[in-house]
Scaffold this active site. Structure first.
Site, mmCIF file in Angstrom:
data_model
loop_
_atom_site.group_PDB
_atom_site.id
_atom_site.type_symbol
_atom_site.label_atom_id
_atom_site.label_comp_id
_atom_site.label_asym_id
_atom_site.label_seq_id
_atom_site.Cartn_x
_atom_site.Cartn_y
_atom_site.Cartn_z
ATOM 1 N N GLY A 1 6.725 13.727 3.697
ATOM 2 C CA GLY A 1 7.435 13.711 2.422
ATOM 3 C C GLY A 1 6.738 14.637 1.438
ATOM 4 O O GLY A 1 6.050 15.581 1.825
ATOM 5 N N ARG A 2 6.916 14.342 0.161
ATOM 6 C CA ARG A 2 6.325 15.205 -0.871
ATOM 7 C C ARG A 2 4.823 15.375 -0.698
ATOM 8 O O ARG A 2 4.296 16.482 -0.775
ATOM 9 C CB ARG A 2 6.587 14.614 -2.266
ATOM 10 C CG ARG A 2 7.983 14.808 -2.788
ATOM 11 C CD ARG A 2 8.132 14.089 -4.141
ATOM 12 N NE ARG A 2 8.003 12.662 -3.944
ATOM 13 C CZ ARG A 2 9.036 11.811 -4.010
ATOM 14 N NH1 ARG A 2 10.231 12.246 -4.296
ATOM 15 N NH2 ARG A 2 8.849 10.526 -3.802
ATOM 16 N N ILE A 3 4.116 14.247 -0.477
ATOM 17 C CA ILE A 3 2.653 14.332 -0.430
ATOM 18 C C ILE A 3 2.196 15.033 0.844
ATOM 19 O O ILE A 3 1.309 15.897 0.808
ATOM 20 C CB ILE A 3 2.017 12.926 -0.561
ATOM 21 C CG1 ILE A 3 2.429 12.282 -1.889
ATOM 22 C CG2 ILE A 3 0.496 13.017 -0.467
ATOM 23 C CD1 ILE A 3 2.012 10.813 -2.041
ATOM 24 N N THR B 1 -4.671 8.169 2.936
ATOM 25 C CA THR B 1 -4.412 7.953 1.505
ATOM 26 C C THR B 1 -3.068 7.245 1.329
ATOM 27 O O THR B 1 -2.496 7.277 0.235
ATOM 28 C CB THR B 1 -4.364 9.289 0.727
ATOM 29 O OG1 THR B 1 -3.421 10.155 1.373
ATOM 30 C CG2 THR B 1 -5.711 9.959 0.660
ATOM 31 N N SER B 2 -2.561 6.607 2.411
ATOM 32 C CA SER B 2 -1.229 5.989 2.291
ATOM 33 C C SER B 2 -1.366 4.511 1.921
ATOM 34 O O SER B 2 -1.457 4.179 0.731
ATOM 35 C CB SER B 2 -0.433 6.194 3.581
ATOM 36 O OG SER B 2 -1.036 5.568 4.688
ATOM 37 N N ARG B 3 -1.443 3.646 2.906
ATOM 38 C CA ARG B 3 -1.654 2.215 2.673
ATOM 39 C C ARG B 3 -2.574 1.702 3.776
ATOM 40 O O ARG B 3 -2.437 2.101 4.939
ATOM 41 C CB ARG B 3 -0.337 1.450 2.706
ATOM 42 C CG ARG B 3 0.532 1.631 1.459
ATOM 43 C CD ARG B 3 -0.090 0.980 0.217
ATOM 44 N NE ARG B 3 0.761 1.087 -0.949
ATOM 45 C CZ ARG B 3 0.662 2.038 -1.885
ATOM 46 N NH1 ARG B 3 -0.256 2.996 -1.780
ATOM 47 N NH2 ARG B 3 1.474 2.029 -2.929
ATOM 48 N N GLU C 1 -7.577 -4.871 0.093
ATOM 49 C CA GLU C 1 -8.290 -4.188 -0.986
ATOM 50 C C GLU C 1 -8.687 -5.228 -2.027
ATOM 51 O O GLU C 1 -7.841 -6.026 -2.412
ATOM 52 C CB GLU C 1 -7.406 -3.118 -1.619
ATOM 53 C CG GLU C 1 -7.157 -1.975 -0.671
ATOM 54 C CD GLU C 1 -6.252 -0.888 -1.232
ATOM 55 O OE1 GLU C 1 -5.916 -0.939 -2.434
ATOM 56 O OE2 GLU C 1 -5.873 -0.002 -0.460
ATOM 57 N N HIS D 1 -9.226 3.399 -3.585
ATOM 58 C CA HIS D 1 -7.807 3.642 -3.906
ATOM 59 C C HIS D 1 -7.659 4.443 -5.207
ATOM 60 O O HIS D 1 -7.053 3.973 -6.177
ATOM 61 C CB HIS D 1 -7.031 2.317 -3.987
ATOM 62 C CG HIS D 1 -5.560 2.479 -3.725
ATOM 63 N ND1 HIS D 1 -4.780 1.538 -3.123
ATOM 64 C CD2 HIS D 1 -4.722 3.518 -4.008
ATOM 65 C CE1 HIS D 1 -3.523 1.960 -3.037
ATOM 66 N NE2 HIS D 1 -3.468 3.176 -3.571
ATOM 67 N N ALA E 1 -6.514 7.826 -5.243
ATOM 68 C CA ALA E 1 -5.844 9.110 -4.962
ATOM 69 C C ALA E 1 -5.101 9.662 -6.177
ATOM 70 O O ALA E 1 -5.076 10.872 -6.388
ATOM 71 C CB ALA E 1 -4.894 8.967 -3.778
HETATM 72 C C1 GLV Z 1 -0.632 4.418 -5.220
HETATM 73 O O1 GLV Z 1 -1.113 4.111 -4.156
HETATM 74 C C2 GLV Z 1 0.773 4.606 -5.426
HETATM 75 O O2 GLV Z 1 1.581 4.214 -4.552
HETATM 76 O O3 GLV Z 1 1.134 5.143 -6.488
#
Ligand code: GLV
Ligand code: GLV
Length: 330
Positions: A160-162, A241-243, A272, A291, A293
């Protein structure tokens, strides 16, 4: 006495104050002041009778919470791009709008993914610990060796975007770019990025760096497990960096300890915060940050403005500027 015609909203944490001013001007706003999230009981109490709620990814929004809020609730505005904390179907059944903050954190999150990739690959935390522990005696030909980042192959899971923003960074490092996503993307998007679609198996087998950018769903929970870790190169670096729950953390700890993969860098964990007795915490080849990012000053301000705009539109019964609909990769 609060004016009954003013909408009531609960804001589940302090967010950049300037962006909250329009909310405070238009609503009776109850803003949770503590650094830690409200307890479940407290949250259920505070949302009672609200027209709108501004939530964070630490606040679970489900039927229980919607019942506690009551019939006036029109909008749940999540201060995040991810919305796995929200039962979107339950909100839809009750006609409650759900908003998130897509787009504004794309580049900031990709920056952090890149920082993690570089730091784990080139062993920055280990090097820093080494210096501070007083171990640095001389220039060592074999000291803290790691893989090259430039020219390596990166596998991006969730395009996706990221994921695409990470690909743009990888282009600057002359990397070969593979991606996997539930949806194969049109060539107009992937060709300028030099990104090739491959199966997950092929991506895992070929990549020197694997970076995760999927939403958390039932399909992606434990996507990285003992089996998929074994499909990766023993020299691979895994970045998340997702979940947190996208990775089976016990399997990852085993894989890092046994050399099934070489290193991991995590911005997200399950749960977390990660408990200090989690096996990952004791591993030198696992870098963990809390967390962060999207944690640039500018981006957190933009997220606050978007979340406030969704909240205000929702309590007024207007369409949200950025509603949550389906769930493509973030
Ligand atoms: C952070 O993890 C978000 O989903 O914005
Ligand atoms: C490294 O510092 C080198 O000069 O090779």
């Amino acid at each position: 006495m609060p004016d009954e015609r003013r909408p009531r909203v609960f804001v589940a944490r302090q967010i950049p104050e300037e962006e909250l001013l329009p909310v405070r001007a238009a609503c009776d706003a109850d803003v949770w002041q503590d650094e830690l999230q409200p307890s479940r009981d407290e949250l259920l109490r505070r949302v009672a009778g609200c027209d709108g709620i501004l939530t964070l990814l630490t606040d679970r929004v489900d039927d229980e919470l919607l019942d506690a809020a009551g019939p006036r609730l029109r909008v749940v505005s999540n201060y995040a791009v991810g919305f796995d904390n929200i039962d979107v179907a339950a909100c839809a059944r009750r006609g409650i709008a759900v908003g998130n903050t897509p787009g504004v954190l794309t580049e900031t999150t990709a920056d952090l993914a890149w920082a993690l990739l570089m730091a784990a690959g080139r062993r920055l935390p280990e090097g820093d610990r080494y210096v501070r522990a007083g171990h640095w005696r001389t220039w060592g030909p074999l000291l803290l060796l790691g893989p090259d980042v430039h020219g390596a192959t990166i596998g991006i899971v969730g395009f996706g975007r990221i994921g695409q923003a990470v690909a743009r960074r990888a282009q600057g490092f002359g990397m070969a770019i593979l991606y996997h996503d539930v949806n194969r993307l049109p060539d107009e998007i992937t060709q300028p990025l030099g990104a090739s679609y491959v199966s997950l198996e092929e991506l895992l087998a070929q990549s020197d760096f694997v970076s995760l950018h999927v939403n958390l769903t039932e399909e992606t929970r434990h996507l990285i497990n003992a089996y998929t870790l074994a499909a990766m190169k023993p020299t691979a670096v895994l970045v998340n960096t997702s979940r947190g729950p996208v990775i089976d953390q016990l399997a990852l700890a085993d894989a890092l300890r046994d050399g099934v993969i070489w290193a991991a860098a995590l911005d997200v964990t399950d749960p977390e915060p990660i408990p200090m007795d989690d096996p990952l915490v004791g591993l030198d080849n696992c870098l963990i940050v809390p967390h962060i990012a999207s944690a640039s000053r500018a981006t957190r301000g933009k997220m606050a403005a978007m979340a406030a705009a969704n909240l205000l539109a929702g309590v007024r019964g207007e369409p949200l500027p950025t509603p949550v609909t389906a769930a493509p990769s973030p």
